[in-house]
Design a protein around this motif. Structure first.
Motif, PDB file in Angstrom:
ATOM      1  N   ALA A 547      -8.484  27.615   3.446  1.00 41.15           N
ATOM      2  CA  ALA A 547      -8.158  27.048   2.134  1.00 41.15           C
ATOM      3  C   ALA A 547      -7.054  27.835   1.448  1.00 41.15           C
ATOM      4  CB  ALA A 547      -9.412  27.034   1.254  1.00 41.15           C
ATOM      5  N   GLN A 548      -6.813  29.082   1.874  1.00 43.64           N
ATOM      6  CA  GLN A 548      -5.789  29.920   1.256  1.00 43.64           C
ATOM      7  C   GLN A 548      -4.384  29.645   1.790  1.00 43.64           C
ATOM      8  OE1 GLN A 548      -8.799  31.353   2.276  1.00 43.64           O
ATOM      9  NE2 GLN A 548      -9.519  31.307   0.149  1.00 43.64           N
ATOM     10  N   VAL A 549      -4.287  28.954   2.894  1.00 40.34           N
ATOM     11  CA  VAL A 549      -2.981  28.655   3.490  1.00 40.34           C
ATOM     12  C   VAL A 549      -2.409  27.408   2.815  1.00 40.34           C
ATOM     13  CG1 VAL A 549      -1.764  28.048   5.608  1.00 40.34           C
ATOM     14  CG2 VAL A 549      -3.603  29.733   5.663  1.00 40.34           C
ATOM     15  N   SER A 550      -1.160  27.470   2.425  1.00 37.24           N
ATOM     16  CA  SER A 550      -0.529  26.369   1.697  1.00 37.24           C
ATOM     17  C   SER A 550      -0.279  25.174   2.613  1.00 37.24           C
ATOM     18  CB  SER A 550       0.790  26.829   1.083  1.00 37.24           C
ATOM     19  OG  SER A 550       1.735  27.113   2.097  1.00 37.24           O
ATOM     20  N   ILE A 551      -0.054  24.017   1.982  1.00 32.95           N
ATOM     21  CA  ILE A 551       0.229  22.795   2.744  1.00 32.95           C
ATOM     22  C   ILE A 551       1.497  22.970   3.566  1.00 32.95           C
ATOM     23  CG2 ILE A 551       0.844  20.361   2.536  1.00 32.95           C
ATOM     24  CD1 ILE A 551      -2.082  20.914   2.052  1.00 32.95           C
ATOM     25  N   THR A 552       2.522  23.609   2.973  1.00 35.62           N
ATOM     26  CA  THR A 552       3.770  23.813   3.709  1.00 35.62           C
ATOM     27  C   THR A 552       3.544  24.643   4.963  1.00 35.62           C
ATOM     28  OG1 THR A 552       5.024  23.714   1.637  1.00 35.62           O
ATOM     29  CG2 THR A 552       6.119  24.713   3.536  1.00 35.62           C
ATOM     30  N   SER A 553       2.757  25.717   4.850  1.00 35.18           N
ATOM     31  CA  SER A 553       2.471  26.555   6.013  1.00 35.18           C
ATOM     32  C   SER A 553       1.681  25.771   7.059  1.00 35.18           C
ATOM     33  CB  SER A 553       1.696  27.805   5.583  1.00 35.18           C
ATOM     34  OG  SER A 553       2.446  28.580   4.681  1.00 35.18           O
ATOM     35  N   LYS A 554       0.784  24.914   6.610  1.00 37.64           N
ATOM     36  CA  LYS A 554       0.030  24.107   7.573  1.00 37.64           C
ATOM     37  C   LYS A 554       0.938  23.100   8.265  1.00 37.64           C
ATOM     38  CE  LYS A 554      -4.515  24.512   5.402  1.00 37.64           C
ATOM     39  NZ  LYS A 554      -5.650  23.815   4.753  1.00 37.64           N
ATOM     40  N   GLN A 555       1.947  22.608   7.584  1.00 37.10           N
ATOM     41  CA  GLN A 555       2.906  21.711   8.223  1.00 37.10           C
ATOM     42  C   GLN A 555       3.631  22.447   9.352  1.00 37.10           C
ATOM     43  OE1 GLN A 555       5.228  20.638   4.821  1.00 37.10           O
ATOM     44  NE2 GLN A 555       3.990  18.843   4.330  1.00 37.10           N
ATOM     45  N   TYR A 556       4.094  23.671   9.049  1.00 32.52           N
ATOM     46  CA  TYR A 556       4.721  24.474  10.102  1.00 32.52           C
ATOM     47  C   TYR A 556       3.763  24.685  11.268  1.00 32.52           C
ATOM     48  CZ  TYR A 556       8.936  26.001   7.576  1.00 32.52           C
ATOM     49  OH  TYR A 556      10.146  26.058   6.952  1.00 32.52           O
ATOM     50  N   ALA A 557       2.518  25.047  10.943  1.00 26.15           N
ATOM     51  CA  ALA A 557       1.550  25.368  11.996  1.00 26.15           C
ATOM     52  C   ALA A 557       1.220  24.148  12.843  1.00 26.15           C
ATOM     53  CB  ALA A 557       0.284  25.940  11.357  1.00 26.15           C
ATOM     54  N   LEU A 590       0.029  15.703   6.201  1.00 26.34           N
ATOM     55  CA  LEU A 590      -0.666  16.289   7.349  1.00 26.34           C
ATOM     56  C   LEU A 590      -1.402  15.203   8.140  1.00 26.34           C
ATOM     57  CD1 LEU A 590      -2.105  19.571   5.794  1.00 26.34           C
ATOM     58  CD2 LEU A 590      -0.204  19.354   7.392  1.00 26.34           C
ATOM     59  N   GLN A 591      -1.957  14.231   7.433  1.00 24.57           N
ATOM     60  CA  GLN A 591      -2.634  13.129   8.117  1.00 24.57           C
ATOM     61  C   GLN A 591      -1.652  12.353   8.979  1.00 24.57           C
ATOM     62  OE1 GLN A 591      -4.171   8.949   6.588  1.00 24.57           O
ATOM     63  NE2 GLN A 591      -5.383  10.625   5.706  1.00 24.57           N
ATOM     64  N   GLN A 592      -0.464  12.089   8.447  1.00 25.59           N
ATOM     65  CA  GLN A 592       0.533  11.333   9.205  1.00 25.59           C
ATOM     66  C   GLN A 592       0.996  12.113  10.430  1.00 25.59           C
ATOM     67  OE1 GLN A 592       3.752   9.957   6.829  1.00 25.59           O
ATOM     68  NE2 GLN A 592       4.968   9.277   8.560  1.00 25.59           N
ATOM     69  N   ARG A 593       1.232  13.416  10.223  1.00 23.56           N
ATOM     70  CA  ARG A 593       1.633  14.235  11.378  1.00 23.56           C
ATOM     71  C   ARG A 593       0.541  14.233  12.446  1.00 23.56           C
ATOM     72  NH1 ARG A 593       5.862  18.158   9.894  1.00 23.56           N
ATOM     73  NH2 ARG A 593       6.457  17.746   7.735  1.00 23.56           N
ATOM     74  N   GLY A 594      -0.714  14.392  12.011  1.00 24.41           N
ATOM     75  CA  GLY A 594      -1.809  14.408  12.977  1.00 24.41           C
ATOM     76  C   GLY A 594      -1.908  13.121  13.774  1.00 24.41           C
ATOM     77  N   LEU A 595      -1.783  11.984  13.089  1.00 22.62           N
ATOM     78  CA  LEU A 595      -1.872  10.697  13.780  1.00 22.62           C
ATOM     79  C   LEU A 595      -0.714  10.494  14.747  1.00 22.62           C
ATOM     80  CD1 LEU A 595      -3.006   8.409  10.812  1.00 22.62           C
ATOM     81  CD2 LEU A 595      -4.338   9.007  12.846  1.00 22.62           C
TER      82      LEU A 595
END
Length: 932
Positions: A547-557, A590-595
């Motif tokens: 929960a501490q990781v930002s949305i932008t960082s999760k996009q990179y990951a 993130l949902q779109q990237r995952g799909l």
């Protein structure tokens, strides 16, 4: 005694009656509160409400006395009203009473009246015009103090009209034999010139004798007046060049003269006059070798003979340093000036230290080597408890960085960055990145420095540092890419690095995703401890679920994890499961990237290796600072540079180089131009076409000049974004995303477009030309722009060439009126013509492009620029595809703000037979565009 001897009974009786009436009036009306009593009452108030009550009560009483025309206590009431005004309460109702006091014959009344006029009146009130006649009368008074009051008031509230009316009176008083009046008149003339510069010529003859006076008051006011004149007019500046010897003589007498108790301040003879003279010498000596030569000796004497134990001496030395650095002084004199500032840095007074740093920052470009000698002292100021001193020391440290001291300075600045306040971290980290880009001795040191900055600055790192680090890693040799990827992995093992250092996390996962194969299985010359594939996937799982990781960082990951599926030898199922879990994420991006990435593990898994291959090395589009000795100052409030007497052309070329370079790059990016650092062809075919134009060149600088055209008037319109010819460049936009090659500036950034992408089956069957509505950044654009889907595999019906754009063409098509046509281009079968039509608002220009060749013209882009005296609006074109025999139309609207002739610089680009073509031309001969 009778009337013949001066006795007038009637007059005496009238006087007695008046005195008696005033006495009765005083008895009948209570004596008003004295000013000191009012001040005591206001100060005794415990709350703001009590204070307001006291003020309102007193204001009500003052209004009553004004209505009853009480002349006895008017002066006292105005004095109290002025005090109330100083506290911030409204006092405008006393303006007319101030005018009545100025018309009084009593000096005490005039003094309060003029003081009230200066505080309560300004040129926005009509009442202020009524005082002009009173001022004119008092300027002719026989009492010097009344004249002084009038001059002070005129200088404080003079409007342009009032100044013009009374300028001749002020000029007359400047020649008065009375030194008191003369001094006041000179200062009034100074204020009048500042308010109305065109009145300078009236006072110019009266200034000739000012510097020959013995009275220091007239000298200092005269120097102030001359300084103002020189700053306002270059012609006046040249006129006063001849007074340099007189100023040098006066300054020499002040330094070498004996003790004068009348002018002595802490052992220094009239420091105020010395400072004024030094400032005037600086203005007169700027860019003037002869004047600078005449004042070199006296400046050296001031610098060596001034006592520095008191602030008075430090003030004179500071002004001397500014003069030395701003004129064309000798090299030894400049070194002396920098050494004086170095002594200031050792002073215990924080104000003197700040002034020294501020001045060194302004002068470092004039004599860098002299400032470098004090580098150690400047670095010590980074530890000063005062925040302003630390900020200036940081900026000056960046200005001192060069190829020789880059290692030492970087080490000191990293220590400062680790302990710096949050407000410094962003600016300091960006400055270190820029310095490392310019002066890094080798790639490995540069990579280590970037990593150290990311660790030290944490979440305060700006987006440009992230993108700069990604660019550096991508352009490094393979061995260094493996090395820094291992270093990134090690840094992620430290506790709290994931939450407190999000930019580091973004760069690290990007590198691991790009170079995962070398990281996991490549040569390990530096003997790093490598993780297993399971440990690597577990770390990604931790990032993506934290929960501490930002949305932008999760996009990179998430993008990095998708790339790892093609880099790892096993654990592909674990990667697929983790990516698939994001198909129901609450965040839409993130949902779109995952799909979409999940599709690459199913039906289209054969496309995954090609889609997720390594990106090519990124190219830097930013130019560093042009000054060879400095990375520049990064504070918007930084002081102006002192260029040591450079001429105007040199100053423009050197001090403004950064701004020019940035603006140039922005324009060239807008128009698809080339980078100034390395002029390389943008297109395979680039020609110049000269029709209806006298001259045309291909140089980028000539294009920017546009023969005097305004860059702000450039208008460009396109219906589709240019599609890259390589798969990797598409992945740069999509998979790295988040802005500027991994800038991380936006939560959705430049990733896969959040517009609905639809099913991949539909994409693969329908995508031949990228759809303009998705900007070419979705998977359909990728498929259409690469050889993964061969155009030959889909039946191509020429009758449907325009179908994808049919609705756009229908909605944007315009009827081109009949009229004279101006030919802008006629090459490769492409004919571009302009039809100008005047209307009430200016001019409409209709562009028509026709294709007489047998080839399809694609990605047709029409761009235009006009001079600064015109405004240009471009509507959307009817299409970007020009089939054989087809037509593209586009409307432009031009409005003129002057009677200048319209010229238009055009840039036309298109693709024909797979070849990129770009044409530049200039078109003239338009009818008058002035509105009817």
């Amino acid at each position: 005694m009778n009337s013949e001897h001066g006795f007038n009974p009637a007059f005496n009786m009238a006087t007695i009656r008046q005195a008696f009436s005033e006495a009765v009036e005083r008895v009948r009306m209570p004596t008003p509160t004295r000013l000191r009593d009012l001040i005591r009452q206001i100060r005794a108030a415990r709350t703001a409400a009590e204070e307001r009550a006291v003020v309102n009560k007193e204001c009500a009483y003052i209004r009553t006395t004004f209505r009853e025309e009480d002349p006895v206590w008017r002066c006292r009431n105005i004095a109290k009203l002025l005090y109330i005004h100083m506290l911030g309460y409204p006092a405008h109702f006393g303006q007319l009473e101030c005018l009545k006091l100025t018309a009084s014959n009593r000096f005490t009344d005039k003094r309060i009246g003029y003081l009230g006029a200066m505080l309560l009146l300004d040129e926005r009130q009509d009442v202020h015009l009524l005082i002009t006649n009173c001022l004119k009368n008092d300027l002719n008074s026989s009492t010097q103090f009344v004249v002084g009051l009038a001059l002070c008031t005129l200088g404080a509230i003079a409007s342009p009209e009032m100044a013009r009316d009374l300028a001749s009176e002020v000029e007359r008083l400047m020649k008065s034999p009375n030194t008191y009046i003369r001094k006041k008149a000179i200062l009034c003339a100074f204020r009048v010139i500042r308010r109305v510069p065109e009145l300078m010529e009236i006072f110019l003859p009266a200034t000739r004798s000012l510097l020959s006076e013995k009275n220091h008051g007239i000298l200092i006011t005269g120097v102030t007046l001359i300084t103002e004149m020189c700053e306002n007019s270059s012609d006046t500046l040249m006129h006063f060049k001849k007074i340099v010897p007189n100023l040098v003589r006066i300054l020499k007498n002040l330094i070498l003269g004996g003790y004068s108790p009348e002018h002595d301040v802490s052992g220094v003879s009239d420091p105020f006059l010395q400072v004024k003279i030094l400032r005037l010498l600086r203005i007169l000596g700027h860019n003037d070798s002869d004047a600078s030569e005449a004042m070199n000796d006296i400046l050296a004497q001031v610098a060596t003979n001034t006592e520095t134990s008191k602030n008075v001496g430090n003030t004179i030395l500071y002004e001397t340093v500014l003069s030395i650095m701003d004129i064309r002084s000798e090299g030894g004199l400049r070194v002396l000036a920098v050494n004086i500032l170095g002594r200031f840095l050792l002073n215990s007074d924080k104000n003197i230290r700040y002034v020294a740093l501020n001045t060194l920052l302004r002068t470092v470009h004039a004599d860098t080597s002299a400032v470098q000698r004090h580098r150690t002292t400047i670095l010590e100021c980074l530890k000063d408890p005062d925040v302003s001193i630390r900020r200036r020391a940081m900026e000056l440290s960046f200005a001192l960085i060069n190829a020789q001291n880059i290692r030492t300075m970087t080490k000191e600045l990293l220590l400062f960055l680790e302990k710096a306040d949050p407000e410094f971290k962003a600016q300091c980290s960006s400055g270190m990145i820029l310095a490392a880009e310019r002066y890094s001795p080798n790639t490995r040191w540069h990579l280590d420095t970037q990593l150290s900055v990311l660790i030290a600055a944490g979440n305060y790192v700006r987006d440009d540092v992230v993108s700069s680090t990604i660019q550096l890693v991508s352009s490094s040799p393979a061995l260094e890419q493996t090395y820094i990827t291992n270093r990134f992995w090690e840094s992620l093992q430290v506790a709290n690095h994931c939450e407190d250092k999000q930019p580091l996390l973004q760069v690290a996962v990007w590198a691991i995703g790009e170079y995962g194969d070398m990281f996991m299985y490549g040569p390990n010359e530096d003997e790093f401890e490598r993780p297993t594939e399971s440990e690597l996937i577990a770390m990604y799982h931790k990032f993506l679920t934290s929960a501490q990781v930002s949305i932008t960082s999760k996009q990179y990951a998430l993008v990095s994890l998708a790339k790892l599926s093609t880099r790892l030898q096993s654990c592909v199922e674990e990667v697929q499961a983790l990516i698939t879990s994001f198909g129901s994420h609450l965040n839409v991006d993130l949902q779109q990237r995952g799909l979409e990435f999940s599709q690459l593990f199913g039906t289209f898994k054969h496309l995954r290796p090609a889609l997720l291959e390594k990106m090519p090395a990124m190219q830097v589009s930013r130019l560093s600072s042009q000054n060879g000795e400095s990375s520049g100052s990064y504070d918007d409030n930084s002081p102006d540079l002192i260029e040591n007497g450079l001429n105007d052309e040199q100053i423009a070329n050197e001090s403004n180089m950064n701004t020019m370079s940035e603006n140039t790059n922005i324009l060239l990016d807008l128009l698809g131009g080339t980078d100034l650092a390395a002029t390389t062809p943008v297109t395979e075919v680039q020609k110049n076409n000269t029709l209806n134009a006298n001259d045309n060149t291909t140089n980028n600088h000539d294009f920017l000049d546009l023969l005097g055209l305004d860059m702000s008037a450039i208008a460009t319109t396109t219906t589709t974004n240019a599609i890259s010819n390589s798969l990797a460049s598409n992945m740069n936009n999509i998979l790295v995303g988040m802005g500027g090659g991994g800038g991380g500036g936006s939560s959705t950034g430049g990733g896969i477009d959040s517009v609905g992408l639809g099913d991949l089956n539909n994409i693969l069957t329908n995508a031949v030309v990228p759809n303009a509505s998705t900007n070419g950044n979705d998977l359909s654009s990728i498929m259409a722009a690469t050889n993964l889907i061969s155009p030959a595999a889909i039946p191509l019906d020429t009758s449907r060439l325009n179908d994808p754009l049919a609705t756009t063409a229908a909605s944007n098509s315009i009827g081109v009126p009949q009229g004279p046509k101006l030919t802008a281009l006629n090459q490769n079968g492409v004919l571009v013509q302009l039809v100008p039509v005047r209307n009430q608002d200016g001019m409409q220009i209709f562009m028509t492009a026709t294709n007489s060749s047998s080839s399809i013209v694609e990605r047709f882009v029409f761009q235009a620029a006009v001079p600064r005296s015109f405004t240009l609006q471009m509507l959307s074109p009817s299409s970007s595809v020009l089939p054989p025999g087809g037509v593209i139309t586009q409307e432009m609207r031009v409005v003129s703000t002057s009677n200048a002739a319209l010229r238009m610089r055009l840039r036309i680009s298109y693709v024909i037979d797979g070849v990129n073509v770009q044409e530049q031309t200039e078109v003239s001969g338009f009818p008058d565009a002035t509105s009817e």
